[in-house]
Design an enzyme around this catalytic site. Structure first.
Site, PDB file in Angstrom:
ATOM      1  N   ASP A  13      -6.749  -0.566  -5.484  1.00 38.09           N
ATOM      2  CA  ASP A  13      -8.223  -0.444  -5.392  1.00 38.09           C
ATOM      3  C   ASP A  13      -8.657  -0.004  -3.999  1.00 38.09           C
ATOM      4  O   ASP A  13      -9.842  -0.047  -3.680  1.00 38.09           O
ATOM      5  CB  ASP A  13      -8.876  -1.783  -5.753  1.00 38.09           C
ATOM      6  CG  ASP A  13      -8.418  -2.907  -4.821  1.00 38.09           C
ATOM      7  OD1 ASP A  13      -8.806  -4.066  -5.050  1.00 38.09           O
ATOM      8  OD2 ASP A  13      -7.663  -2.621  -3.856  1.00 38.09           O
TER       9      ASP A  13
ATOM     10  N   HIS B  22     -10.752  -6.717  -4.500  1.00 40.01           N
ATOM     11  CA  HIS B  22     -10.390  -6.823  -3.072  1.00 40.01           C
ATOM     12  C   HIS B  22     -11.336  -7.771  -2.327  1.00 40.01           C
ATOM     13  O   HIS B  22     -11.644  -7.569  -1.160  1.00 40.01           O
ATOM     14  CB  HIS B  22     -10.462  -5.438  -2.430  1.00 40.01           C
ATOM     15  CG  HIS B  22      -9.380  -5.112  -1.443  1.00 40.01           C
ATOM     16  ND1 HIS B  22      -8.229  -4.403  -1.762  1.00 40.01           N
ATOM     17  CD2 HIS B  22      -9.274  -5.378  -0.138  1.00 40.01           C
ATOM     18  CE1 HIS B  22      -7.492  -4.246  -0.679  1.00 40.01           C
ATOM     19  NE2 HIS B  22      -8.095  -4.832   0.312  1.00 40.01           N
TER      20      HIS B  22
ATOM     21  N   TYR C  18       0.901  -1.157   0.000  1.00 38.11           N
ATOM     22  CA  TYR C  18       0.000   0.000   0.000  1.00 38.11           C
ATOM     23  C   TYR C  18       0.936   1.201   0.000  1.00 38.11           C
ATOM     24  O   TYR C  18       1.776   1.319   0.904  1.00 38.11           O
ATOM     25  CB  TYR C  18      -0.845   0.024   1.276  1.00 38.11           C
ATOM     26  CG  TYR C  18      -2.059  -0.860   1.249  1.00 38.11           C
ATOM     27  CD1 TYR C  18      -2.271  -1.822   2.233  1.00 38.11           C
ATOM     28  CD2 TYR C  18      -3.034  -0.734   0.257  1.00 38.11           C
ATOM     29  CE1 TYR C  18      -3.400  -2.626   2.235  1.00 38.11           C
ATOM     30  CE2 TYR C  18      -4.168  -1.540   0.243  1.00 38.11           C
ATOM     31  CZ  TYR C  18      -4.333  -2.472   1.235  1.00 38.11           C
ATOM     32  OH  TYR C  18      -5.448  -3.270   1.236  1.00 38.11           O
TER      33      TYR C  18
END
Ligand code: FNS
Length: 500
Positions: A274, A363, A246
């Site tokens: 996402d 996700h 991330y």
């Protein structure tokens, strides 16, 4: 000196308990006393949870959520006051009737040899996980439509099997980003595996390494990155692992993470795109991750109730754009894969910006509800890449809703390089640890081998669209009135049985 030493308060439980307000907040973790007063407003998990444990021992709630090195990463040296002198008096936790039943189910858990499929792992895990863990693992965004559509979409694809083919030897092996793997699926990055099993992501590392399957390590893992990597070494040989990133608002920290991932022998860098902020997961939020909080903070101090997800995601940078991918390419030689792509145009952009792969993913339905099932996006992407002769320029992976060998096979026939599973391995690990992870891998391999044999194909590279009928894939009509007689006769498979 004696006088000076005497004037320093000893870090006893009595002393610690005096520092229990938001302006003077001490907490004990793993026998060490920390002054978290200045850290309080910066805590990704919000203020409430820290205030709940102000002046107390927070080890029990800290350990399943944070990698061991979290205190070094987040706290300055002067926050570390030193070892606790003495012990807090153990206050026996009140055990609820539900907790007694849960512990009883753990005792009566079916033996691993009776587990026949991925659904069994989910069923057992749902019976034995703590409410927090269950909420976090199972939750998805809003009405969880995409969560269910991810798997249901596979039901709209049927096979065109070939017969009278010599299928005596089926080979599941393939390569991901140039690295051999024993089967065309991998364990996708999920966070907080320690909520379900004390070994967390380490037992997943051991299980995948022993079965020669790739593990994707989450930035939000509950074990430290290094201990997960170390856990993958079996007889001195490192398992195949990818690092899932991330991008942090602190780009220097991101750069350090990337360089360290490369140093530790990752085979790929998967940038998750996402989740500019983690989705609206009400099951998780209902658990008020800080559940039994009775902190009487006034409203303006309080963040809105945030489950684990929101709590964990405050550091994710929502301003990331394609040019950041180009910059990251200058920082590492690792292959870069963009995880969370959901439309065919972005696959073309991924190629344009130098990515070696994409993961078509929503996700696991945890982000934007009503995102399309990745298998449906795949059926749009591959014809476009072939038309533009770009299908050899990028490896297309997908995840979401994969529970059977036939799901994997359909994705491969439609052109996926490989597929990822998230929840399946969280459930297997939570219920049975490393052996559960290994069993889940073996079950998927067995199903896939059987399915390929019955499809009339023996090698992964020989799979193509001719083996599937996707004419119904986009047909999201309302379900046709069921034939009740047939439906009434049909008895659904039984769940795995708990021992008496
Ligand atoms: C179930 C689950 C999924 C998470 C996940 C945590 C859980 C409990 N987390 S999350 O904390 O941010 O939401 C991650 C994560 O750390 N990083 C990531 O790239 N994907 C994360 N994912 C998504 C995961 O990598 C797959 O895309 C997804 O699980 C695939 O769907 P299935 O669960 O149906 O296999």
């Amino acid at each position: 000196n004696n006088i000076q030493l005497d004037s320093i308060p000893k870090l006893t439980p009595e002393e610690v308990s005096k520092h229990s307000t938001k302006d003077d907040l001490w907490v004990v973790i793993n026998g060490q006393v920390y002054d978290l007063t200045t850290f309080l407003p910066k805590h990704p998990g919000g203020q409430k949870i820290l205030l709940k444990y102000a002046g107390k021992d927070a080890t029990k709630i800290f350990v399943p959520i944070h990698p061991p090195n979290a205190l070094d990463v987040y706290l300055s040296e002067d926050a570390k006051l030193g070892p606790l002198v003495g012990e807090f008096e153990e206050i026996p936790e009140e055990i609820t009737p539900e907790e007694i039943e849960r512990l009883d189910r753990i005792d009566r858990k079916p033996s691993l040899s009776n587990v026949l499929n991925i659904h069994d792992f989910e069923y057992v895990a749902r019976q034995i996980l703590t409410p927090n863990a269950l909420a976090y693992y199972t939750s998805a965004a809003d009405d969880e439509v995409t969560l269910r559509e991810n798997h249901n979409a596979y039901h709209r694809i049927f096979f065109n099997p070939k017969v009278l083919v010599d299928v005596s030897k089926v080979d599941l092996s393939t390569k991901f980003l140039g690295v051999p793997t024993s089967a065309p699926f991998y364990v996708s990055a999920t966070a907080l595996a320690k909520l379900g099993h004390e070994d967390g992501e380490i037992s997943i590392a051991r299980g995948t390494s022993k079965e020669n399957i790739t593990q994707m390590i989450s930035t939000l893992a509950s074990c430290s990155f290094d201990e997960i990597v170390d856990g993958s070494f079996i007889d001195g040989k490192q398992g195949s692992q990818w690092y899932q990133l991330y991008i942090n608002t602190d780009r220097n920290l991101t750069e350090t993470q990337i360089k360290h991932a490369e140093e530790r022998g990752m085979n790929g860098l998967f940038i998750t795109v996402d989740a500019p902020s983690l989705g609206h997961r009400e099951r998780d939020m209902k658990m008020k991750f800080e559940a039994e909080l009775d902190v009487d903070l006034n409203a303006d101090d309080l963040e809105t109730n945030q489950g684990a997800s929101k709590a964990l995601s405050s550091f994710i940078d929502p301003s990331v754009v394609w040019k950041d991918i180009e910059h990251i390419r200058t920082l590492t030689k690792l292959p870069i894969v963009i995880k969370g792509v959901q439309r065919k145009e972005d696959v073309l952009l991924a190629i344009q910006h130098g990515a070696q792969g994409v993961v078509l993913s929503n996700h696991g339905g945890r982000q934007l509800d009503f995102s399309k099932a990745p298998i449906e996006v795949l059926a749009e992407v591959m014809p476009l890449l072939r038309e533009k002769q770009l299908d050899s320029k990028i490896e297309v992976y997908l995840d979401g809703g994969i529970r059977r060998g036939t799901d994997i096979l359909k994705a491969l026939c439609l052109g996926a390089k490989g597929v990822g599973l998230g929840r399946a391995f969280l459930y297997a690990n939570s219920a049975y640890g490393e052996n559960g992870v290994r069993k889940a891998i073996q079950l998927l391999k067995d199903e896939l081998e059987m399915d390929m044999r019955l499809l009339g194909v023996t090698r992964i590279q020989d799979l193509d669209e001719s083996f599937v009928d996707v004419s119904a894939l986009k047909d999201r009509t309302v379900i046709v009135a069921p034939d009740y007689l047939y439906k009434g006769n049909y008895e659904s498979l039984d769940h795995i049985q708990f021992r008496e």
